[in-house]
Structures are given as structure tokens and as C-alpha cells.
Design a protein around this motif. Structure first.
Motif, PDB file in Angstrom:
ATOM      1  N   ILE A   1      11.809  -8.160  -5.234  1.00 11.94           N
ATOM      2  CA  ILE A   1      11.635  -9.514  -4.268  1.00 11.94           C
ATOM      3  C   ILE A   1      10.518  -8.794  -3.671  1.00 11.94           C
ATOM      4  N   LEU A   2       9.287  -9.564  -4.033  1.00 10.56           N
ATOM      5  CA  LEU A   2       8.022 -10.491  -3.141  1.00 10.56           C
ATOM      6  C   LEU A   2       8.348 -11.380  -1.791  1.00 10.56           C
ATOM      7  N   ASP A   3       8.781 -11.206  -0.772  1.00 10.54           N
ATOM      8  CA  ASP A   3       8.345 -11.523   0.379  1.00 10.54           C
ATOM      9  C   ASP A   3       7.049 -11.994   1.142  1.00 10.54           C
ATOM     10  N   GLU A   4       6.959 -13.094   1.399  1.00 11.76           N
ATOM     11  CA  GLU A   4       6.050 -13.929   1.882  1.00 11.76           C
ATOM     12  C   GLU A   4       4.235 -13.212   0.637  1.00 11.76           C
ATOM     13  N   ALA A   5       5.074 -13.872  -0.433  1.00 12.79           N
ATOM     14  CA  ALA A   5       4.011 -13.891  -1.646  1.00 12.79           C
ATOM     15  C   ALA A   5       2.468 -13.966  -1.901  1.00 12.79           C
ATOM     16  N   ASP A   6       2.794 -15.541  -0.507  1.00 14.00           N
ATOM     17  CA  ASP A   6       1.238 -16.339  -0.508  1.00 14.00           C
ATOM     18  C   ASP A   6       0.430 -15.116   0.415  1.00 14.00           C
ATOM     19  N   ARG A   7       0.859 -14.458   1.772  1.00  9.02           N
ATOM     20  CA  ARG A   7       0.539 -13.420   2.533  1.00  9.02           C
ATOM     21  C   ARG A   7       0.249 -12.068   2.038  1.00  9.02           C
ATOM     22  N   LEU A   8       0.722 -12.122   0.668  1.00  3.98           N
ATOM     23  CA  LEU A   8       0.903 -10.282   0.324  1.00  3.98           C
ATOM     24  C   LEU A   8      -0.600 -10.847  -0.592  1.00  3.98           C
ATOM     25  N   LEU A   9      -1.234 -12.127  -1.364  1.00  6.20           N
ATOM     26  CA  LEU A   9      -2.457 -11.761  -1.861  1.00  6.20           C
ATOM     27  C   LEU A   9      -3.520 -12.053  -1.013  1.00  6.20           C
ATOM     28  N   ASP A  10      -2.948 -12.952  -0.134  1.00  2.00           N
ATOM     29  CA  ASP A  10      -4.419 -12.993   0.736  1.00  2.00           C
ATOM     30  C   ASP A  10      -5.041 -11.781   1.212  1.00  2.00           C
ATOM     31  N   MET A  11      -3.934 -11.061   2.211  1.00  2.00           N
ATOM     32  CA  MET A  11      -4.910  -9.508   2.358  1.00  2.00           C
ATOM     33  C   MET A  11      -4.708  -8.981   1.584  1.00  2.00           C
ATOM     34  N   GLY A  12      -5.284  -9.531   0.248  1.00  2.00           N
ATOM     35  CA  GLY A  12      -6.177  -8.258  -0.647  1.00  2.00           C
ATOM     36  C   GLY A  12      -4.858  -7.403  -1.905  1.00  2.00           C
ATOM     37  N   PHE A  13      -3.491  -8.066  -1.674  1.00  2.00           N
ATOM     38  CA  PHE A  13      -2.861  -6.698  -1.878  1.00  2.00           C
ATOM     39  C   PHE A  13      -2.558  -6.749  -3.716  1.00  2.00           C
ATOM     40  N   GLN A  14      -3.238  -8.034  -4.285  1.00  2.00           N
ATOM     41  CA  GLN A  14      -2.997  -7.527  -5.962  1.00  2.00           C
ATOM     42  C   GLN A  14      -3.359  -6.942  -6.551  1.00  2.00           C
ATOM     43  N   LYS A  15      -3.564  -5.550  -6.830  1.00  2.00           N
ATOM     44  CA  LYS A  15      -4.012  -4.711  -6.986  1.00  2.00           C
ATOM     45  C   LYS A  15      -2.771  -3.845  -7.108  1.00  2.00           C
ATOM     46  N   GLN A  16      -2.747  -3.705  -5.463  1.00  2.00           N
ATOM     47  CA  GLN A  16      -1.221  -2.836  -5.350  1.00  2.00           C
ATOM     48  C   GLN A  16      -0.186  -3.282  -5.746  1.00  2.00           C
ATOM     49  N   ILE A  17       0.422  -4.653  -5.844  1.00  3.79           N
ATOM     50  CA  ILE A  17       1.322  -5.716  -6.342  1.00  3.79           C
ATOM     51  C   ILE A  17       1.348  -5.589  -8.124  1.00  3.79           C
ATOM     52  N   ASN A  18       0.367  -5.300  -8.699  1.00  4.77           N
ATOM     53  CA  ASN A  18      -0.017  -5.340 -10.430  1.00  4.77           C
ATOM     54  C   ASN A  18       0.623  -4.083 -10.525  1.00  4.77           C
ATOM     55  N   SER A  19      -0.008  -2.771  -9.662  1.00  8.63           N
ATOM     56  CA  SER A  19       0.450  -1.359 -10.166  1.00  8.63           C
ATOM     57  C   SER A  19       1.867  -0.964 -10.129  1.00  8.63           C
ATOM     58  N   ILE A  20       2.643  -1.799  -9.159  1.00  6.30           N
ATOM     59  CA  ILE A  20       4.084  -1.287  -8.689  1.00  6.30           C
ATOM     60  C   ILE A  20       4.747  -1.975  -9.671  1.00  6.30           C
ATOM     61  N   ILE A  21       4.100  -3.699 -10.354  1.00  4.56           N
ATOM     62  CA  ILE A  21       5.421  -4.365 -11.719  1.00  4.56           C
ATOM     63  C   ILE A  21       4.428  -3.036 -12.997  1.00  4.56           C
ATOM     64  N   SER A  22       3.381  -2.837 -12.644  1.00  2.19           N
ATOM     65  CA  SER A  22       3.556  -1.904 -14.237  1.00  2.19           C
ATOM     66  C   SER A  22       3.939  -1.397 -14.428  1.00  2.19           C
ATOM     67  N   ARG A  23       5.355  -0.605 -13.334  1.00  4.29           N
ATOM     68  CA  ARG A  23       5.805   0.768 -13.042  1.00  4.29           C
ATOM     69  C   ARG A  23       7.104   0.641 -13.647  1.00  4.29           C
TER      70      ARG A  23
ATOM     71  N   GLY B   1       0.750  -1.088  -0.064  1.00  5.97           N
ATOM     72  CA  GLY B   1      -0.041   0.172   0.085  1.00  5.97           C
ATOM     73  C   GLY B   1       0.909   1.165   0.108  1.00  5.97           C
ATOM     74  N   ARG B   2       1.535   1.012   1.163  1.00  7.39           N
ATOM     75  CA  ARG B   2       3.013   2.570   1.003  1.00  7.39           C
ATOM     76  C   ARG B   2       3.826   3.024  -0.272  1.00  7.39           C
ATOM     77  N   LEU B   3       4.061   1.646  -0.310  1.00 10.58           N
ATOM     78  CA  LEU B   3       4.819   1.308  -1.292  1.00 10.58           C
ATOM     79  C   LEU B   3       4.534   2.547  -3.260  1.00 10.58           C
ATOM     80  N   ASN B   4       3.231   1.359  -3.673  1.00  9.80           N
ATOM     81  CA  ASN B   4       1.976   1.736  -4.377  1.00  9.80           C
ATOM     82  C   ASN B   4       1.927   3.589  -4.257  1.00  9.80           C
ATOM     83  N   ASP B   5       1.087   3.981  -3.043  1.00  6.69           N
ATOM     84  CA  ASP B   5       1.485   5.218  -2.824  1.00  6.69           C
ATOM     85  C   ASP B   5       2.442   6.524  -3.052  1.00  6.69           C
ATOM     86  N   ILE B   6       3.032   5.913  -2.194  1.00  6.10           N
ATOM     87  CA  ILE B   6       4.951   6.412  -3.287  1.00  6.10           C
ATOM     88  C   ILE B   6       5.104   6.515  -4.230  1.00  6.10           C
ATOM     89  N   MET B   7       5.440   5.767  -4.613  1.00  7.03           N
ATOM     90  CA  MET B   7       5.393   5.983  -6.438  1.00  7.03           C
ATOM     91  C   MET B   7       4.192   6.232  -7.237  1.00  7.03           C
TER      92      MET B   7
END
Length: 593
Positions: free
Chosen positions: A173-195, A152-158
Motif C-alpha cells: 500500500i502506498l498512502d498519500e502517494a502524491d506527497r511521497l513523490l513531492d517530498m522526493g521519495f521516488q528513489k527509495q520507493i523504487n528501491s523498495i518495489i524492486s525487492r 527512508g526508514r523502510l528502505n534502510d531496514i530492507m
């Protein structure tokens, strides 16, 4: 050249030294590893570091406590070291994303000795809890070459800071990737990767490979090399002479037990366990924040636990309080941490001897991460999970998932502490109110169990559960009214008026009395309602004049309005604009004292 050092005695490590790895690590990195006390690699480090340093993408699946953090920090710093020219102040060369503030902070501090070997590389920690404007100002003034933080904060700053340049990014690096997705961060991660540029190294680290992680792997990695590291454990069903080694999802030095007892016996069994392990470092997991708050107030008041260091930690605490609690527990050689799953994953707290799961987790995947806080890097550790009699199927469920458990018998000498808890509730309204909130939050969380065919909330015996929480009276909640859950086993405290119980804190009691007086004054000013009989007759007469279709229409509108109102309140609750007690009060489900 092969190392001449003797084989390492720690079974969690290989006989491969960091200095043996190919391609070879730079001298400053090896010196930093030596200063930090690292000489031999763990299996995941031995497998992953050469791949990332060799410009391969990796998808790493390794048991918790296997040393994943160094497995990506070391190659990340090594890759940045190879850069032909020092990065400009706002040129981002690397990003590490992790799901929680605590884990991001831990990674940042673990990485510091290695980042310090790089000239002109500025690492920045970006997590919630602090104002985003402060992070933006810091980056604008000082620059940033390595970003470590939550999605959330990384995407906001970017999105906000235009001066950051990602064109030459070397590694993600994506650490604890399964929990990143479990916690609903898919949208933010996609946004970060797209940049980010596609020509980069990417490492995806996880303790469990789910379908969602597989999809993320396909989206973010190019022809990744899969690294899977599993612990070996001895089968419980074999004799000592013919024990077979079986694949396990838990550390090899970890011994897991389950303790089955009725809900009203759980507190006494817990206290008995704590008394028997007074000099040890223990983490106790509860289902909800309200439960942590309650037991964090109750347990220190028990004479049997006098002299114990009890610290509590949950997600609704302010960030500074969370950091202080974690630092305090980490620094002590013997202490007890009461927490929710906010401390279930990734955190490397040294010297944890035992994990007690007072409440099994809602998500069965979290079970492995909880117990993984002990028995790390080849050390010995113990874990105990409390189960109600109707939850026994959970044992077989975990065994099927390669998590072996042994039965632990209840202690017959456990002290009966329920009278002491009730006594504390009588003397302090804070204890009484926190107990009611914890009880209600537990029931509602129980309804959300992922394994609902094992944890059947309609079979909850809330009478025994209420005794286990040390309640003075059972609250009248919808789950009791509408579903007829069993209240057997509960003995209410007689000859006591709950509204007369005072707060021990004089300022809170003064405010309570002030609120009661204001409420009474408002009631006196309100116009007298119509006589009940007359009002009822008028309402009945109006209803009779309507057709059935009209009555259904009116009811439907009322239901829609009520649902919309509850939905708005639920959104406020999730955003933190209101707390659970305010939500319960506004929706009419508060505890009726």
C-alpha cells in the motif's frame, strides 16, 4: 443478504454496511469494525475493499477525510487472513508506506484492532526519530510480518536486515502517494518495489492524481482499477431554489472563507477570531518552523488569550516532542494547534472545528489537505485563509481548481495587539530574536511560492510585514538591501538599544553575557589592523597593476569559492547539522541588530 438496518443519516456514508460487502469480510474483522464503531461504509471504502479483496490492483483518488485508511487496512488484514499457513517470524506479508512519521504512526494504531485478530502476525512501525539499530534488533529478535513506515526508514531496514523474506509478500500500500513523490521519495520507493515480487496486490491512494503519481501507478501496479470519489458541493453563484451540485475537491460539510487584510492587521484579526471561537478546536497553519516557534511564544503572553490552550508542532522538533504535542491536541476538546504543513495531510484528529491558514501554503495542492483536517466523514467544519491585498487573485485560482471560497469581512472591533507584542519583545530577548528569525524565514519562504505570479515577493511590503511581526527594528537583510522592498508603514521603536535587551531566562542571559565578554576579549587580543587609508591605497595600487583579464579571473575564483562554501553550508542546513540562525550567521545574512 441485504441489510435491514435503516438508512444511515450521515451524508458522508453510504447505506452499505461492511457486512454487505462481496466477497464477504470474515467474522473477526466485522466484530473489530463493530467494536470500533464502524457499521456503514464511506463511498471509497465501499468501492475499494471489494476490489482489493478480489485481488485487483487499485489507484484510488479520493477527497481528504473520506476514510481512505480503513479502505486499505481492512482488505490488507483480510488478505493476510486468507494465507494458507501462518507466516514465519521474518516472512513479510504486507507493507504500508506513508510520507510522514505522524501518519505512519496513526495508520499503525488504526490497524491494531484488526491485526490483533490474526494469529502469529507481527506488525512493526518503522519511522525516523529512533535509532535504526534499535529497529533492526527488534526485528531480529521478534520478527516482522507487516511493515508500516516512511520510505527512508523502510528502505534502510530492507537494505540492512538480510533475514527479512519478501518472496511471499501479498500486498503493498502506498498512502498519500502524491506527497511521497513531492517530498522526493521516488528513489527509495523504487528501491523498495524492486525487492518485492511482481505477483502481489498493490493499492495506491492519493487525494490528487499528478503526472508523477500516474508514472508510479504504471511502474508499480498491474492493470489497476481506478477509483475516484469526489464530494458534492452547492454552487455559490446559484439561488437557493436552483442550486446545482458541482464536483468539489473539498468535503461537502466544509465552508471556506478568505479574509483580506494588510500584513500589520493580521495578528489582531487572528486574535479576534480566536476570542470568538474560544470553546472550539482550531488548527492554525504558518509558512515556516520559525514562524510557528515565534507565534508559539508570543500568543500565550497576550492577556486577550489568557486561559487558551496553545500547542505548537513543526518538523524541526524532536520526534518525542512532536508525538507529545499531537497527542495533547488530540486529547483536548478545545485547543489551538500552531503548526506547519507537517500536520497538513492524512492525520485524522477528531473534532477539529476550524482551520485558519495564517499563511497560504507554498504549494497550492497543500491547501486542500490543510482544510481537510476538519469536516471529516460528513461533519461540519469551517476554514479561513488570510490573504494580503495583492494576493486576491488566489481566490479565483482556487475556484478554478474547484475549491470555492466566500469573502469574510475584517472585524472592526479587533484589539490592536502589536503594542503588546512589542512590549513582550522589549522585556525578553527570546521574543525579539524569534521575531527576527520568523520575519526573515517568512520572506525567504515567500520567494519559493509555487504560484509566484500571484505571490510576487518583490512586491512584498516589508514595512507593514515587520509591523505585523511586532518587530522593534527592521533587520538589514539582503532582500531589503538589494531589491528595495517597500519599508513604508514601519515605525521603529525609539530610545532602545537592542543589544541591551536581556533574556528573561536567567541562565540564557548569563550565557549571553559570557559570550559577549569572550568576544570582547578576543577583539582586544587581535593585532591592530593597518590604517584604513593606507590599506585602501595598497589594495588600489595592487589592483591597478593587474590587467582587466587578471582582475576578472581573481574575482571569478573568489565567487566560485564563496558559492562552494555556501553550497556546503546549505547541505549542512538540510541535514540538520546547523540551524537557520547558524546558516545566516555563516553566510553573512544574519539579522543586523
Amino acid at each position: 443478504m441485504a441489510s435491514t438496518d435503516p438508512p444511515n443519516p450521515n451524508r458522508a456514508l453510504t447505506n452499505t454496511c461492511f457486512s454487505d460487502l462481496k466477497p464477504p469480510l470474515s467474522e473477526p474483522i466485522l466484530e473489530a469494525l463493530t467494536r470500533s464503531g464502524f457499521e456503514f461504509c464511506t463511498p471509497v471504502q465501499a468501492a475499494t475493499i471489494p476490489l482489493l479483496c478480489g485481488f485487483k490492483d487499485v489507484a484510488v483518488d479520493a477527497a481528504t477525510g473520506s476514510g481512505k485508511t480503513l479502505a486499505f487496512v481492512v482488505p490488507l488484514v483480510e488478505i493476510l487472513r486468507r494465507s494458507s499457513t501462518p507466516p514465519k517470524p521474518h516472512q513479510v506479508m504486507g507493507i504500508i508506506i506513508s510520507p510522514t512519521r505522524e501518519l505512519s504512526s496513526q495508520i499503525y494504531h488504526v490497524a491494531q484492532p484488526f491485526i490483533s485478530t490474526l494469529l502469529n502476525v507481527k506488525a512493526v512501525l518503522l519511522v525516523g526519530g529512533a535509532k535504526v539499530q534499535a529497529d533492526m534488533s527488534k526485528i531480529e529478535e521478534e520478527g516482522a510480518n507487516l511493515l508500516i513506515g516512511t520510505p527512508g526508514r523502510l528502505n534502510d531496514i530492507m537494505e540492512r536486515v538480510d533475514t527479512l523474506d519478501f518472496r511471499n509478500l501479498e500486498i503493498l500500500i502506498l498512502d498519500e502517494a502524491d506527497r511521497l513523490l513531492d517530498m522526493g521519495f521516488q528513489k527509495q520507493i523504487n528501491s523498495i518495489i524492486s525487492r518485492l515480487p511482481k505477483l502481489r496486490r498493490t493499492g495506491l491512494f492519493s487525494a490528487t492524481q499528478t503526472e508523477a503519481v500516474e508514472e508510479l501507478s504504471k511502474a508499480g501496479l498491474r492493470n489497476p482499477v481506478r477509483v475516484e470519489v469526489r464530494a458534492e458541493t452547492k454552487s455559490l453563484n446559484e439561488s437557493s431554489s436552483s442550486q446545482q451540485l458541482a464536483s468539489s475537491r473539498t468535503p461537502s460539510g466544509l465552508h471556506i472563507e478568505y479574509l483580506q487584510c494588510e500584513a500589520e492587521k493580521k495578528p489582531s484579526q487572528l486574535v479576534d477570531l480566536l476570542i470568538g471561537n474560544k470553546s472550539k478546536k482550531i488548527i492554525i497553519y504558518f509558512m515556516t518552523c520559525a514562524c510557528v516557534e515565534y507565534w508559539g511564544v508570543v500568543l500565550p503572553r497576550l492577556a486577550a488569550l489568557k486561559g487558551f490552550s496553545l500547542i505548537h508542532l513543526h518538523g524541526k522538533m524532536k520526534q518525542t516532542a512532536r508525538e507529545k504535542a499531537l497527542a495533547s491536541f488530540t486529547s483536548l476538546s478545545s485547543s489551538i494547534l500552531l503548526c506547519t504543513d507537517v500536520a497538513a495531510r492524512g492525520l485524522d484528529i477528531p473534532g477539529v472545528d476550524c482551520i485558519i491558514q495564517y499563511d497560504p501554503p507554498q504549494d497550492p495542492n497543500v491547501f486542500i489537505h490543510r482544510v481537510g483536517r476538519t469536516a471529516r466523514l460528513g461533519r461540519e467544519g469551517a476554514a479561513i485563509v488570510f490573504l494580503l491585498p495583492k494576493e486576491e487573485e488566489y481566490v479565483e485560482f482556487l475556484r478554478i481548481r474547484r475549491v470555492p471560497l466566500e469573502e469574510r469581512k475584517c472585524s472592526e472591533n479587533a484589539p490592536d495587539i502589536i503594542p503588546h507584542i512589542r512590549s513582550a519583545a522589549k522585556k525578553d530577548r527570546d521574543v525579539m530574536e524569534k521575531g527576527l528569525r520568523a520575519f526573515v524565514s517568512y520572506i525567504r519562504a515567500y520567494k519559493e511560492h509555487h504560484c509566484s505570479y500571484i505571490f510576487r515577493w518583490k512586491e512584498l511590503e516589508i514595512g507593514k510585514l515587520g509591523m505585523g511581526f511586532g518587530l522593534l527594528r527592521l533587520p538589514s537583510v539582503p532582500e531589503v538591501k538589494h531589491h528595495s522592498l517597500s519599508t513604508q508603514g514601519f515605525t521603529p521603536v525609539e530610545d532602545i538599544k537592542l543589544e541591551e535587551i536581556k533574556f528573561k531566562d536567567k541562565s540564557r542571559e548569563k550565557q549571553r553575557k559570557k559570550n559577549l565578554q569572550a568576544k570582547k576579549a578576543m577583539q582586544q587580543q587581535e593585532p591592530k589592523p593597518r590604517k584604513p587609508k593606507a590599506a585602501a591605497n595598497a589594495a588600489a595600487s595592487a589592483t591597478r597593476k593587474q590587467t582587466a583579464k587578471q582582475r576578472r579571473g581573481v574575482q571569478s575564483l573568489e565567487d566560485d569559492d564563496e558559492m562552494a562554501r555556501e553550497y556546503r553550508l546549505l547541505k549542512k542546513l538540510k541535514k540538520g547539522a546547523i540551524d537557520e540562525s547558524e546558516f545566516a550567521k555563516l553566510t553573512g545574512t544574519e539579522d543586523l541588530l
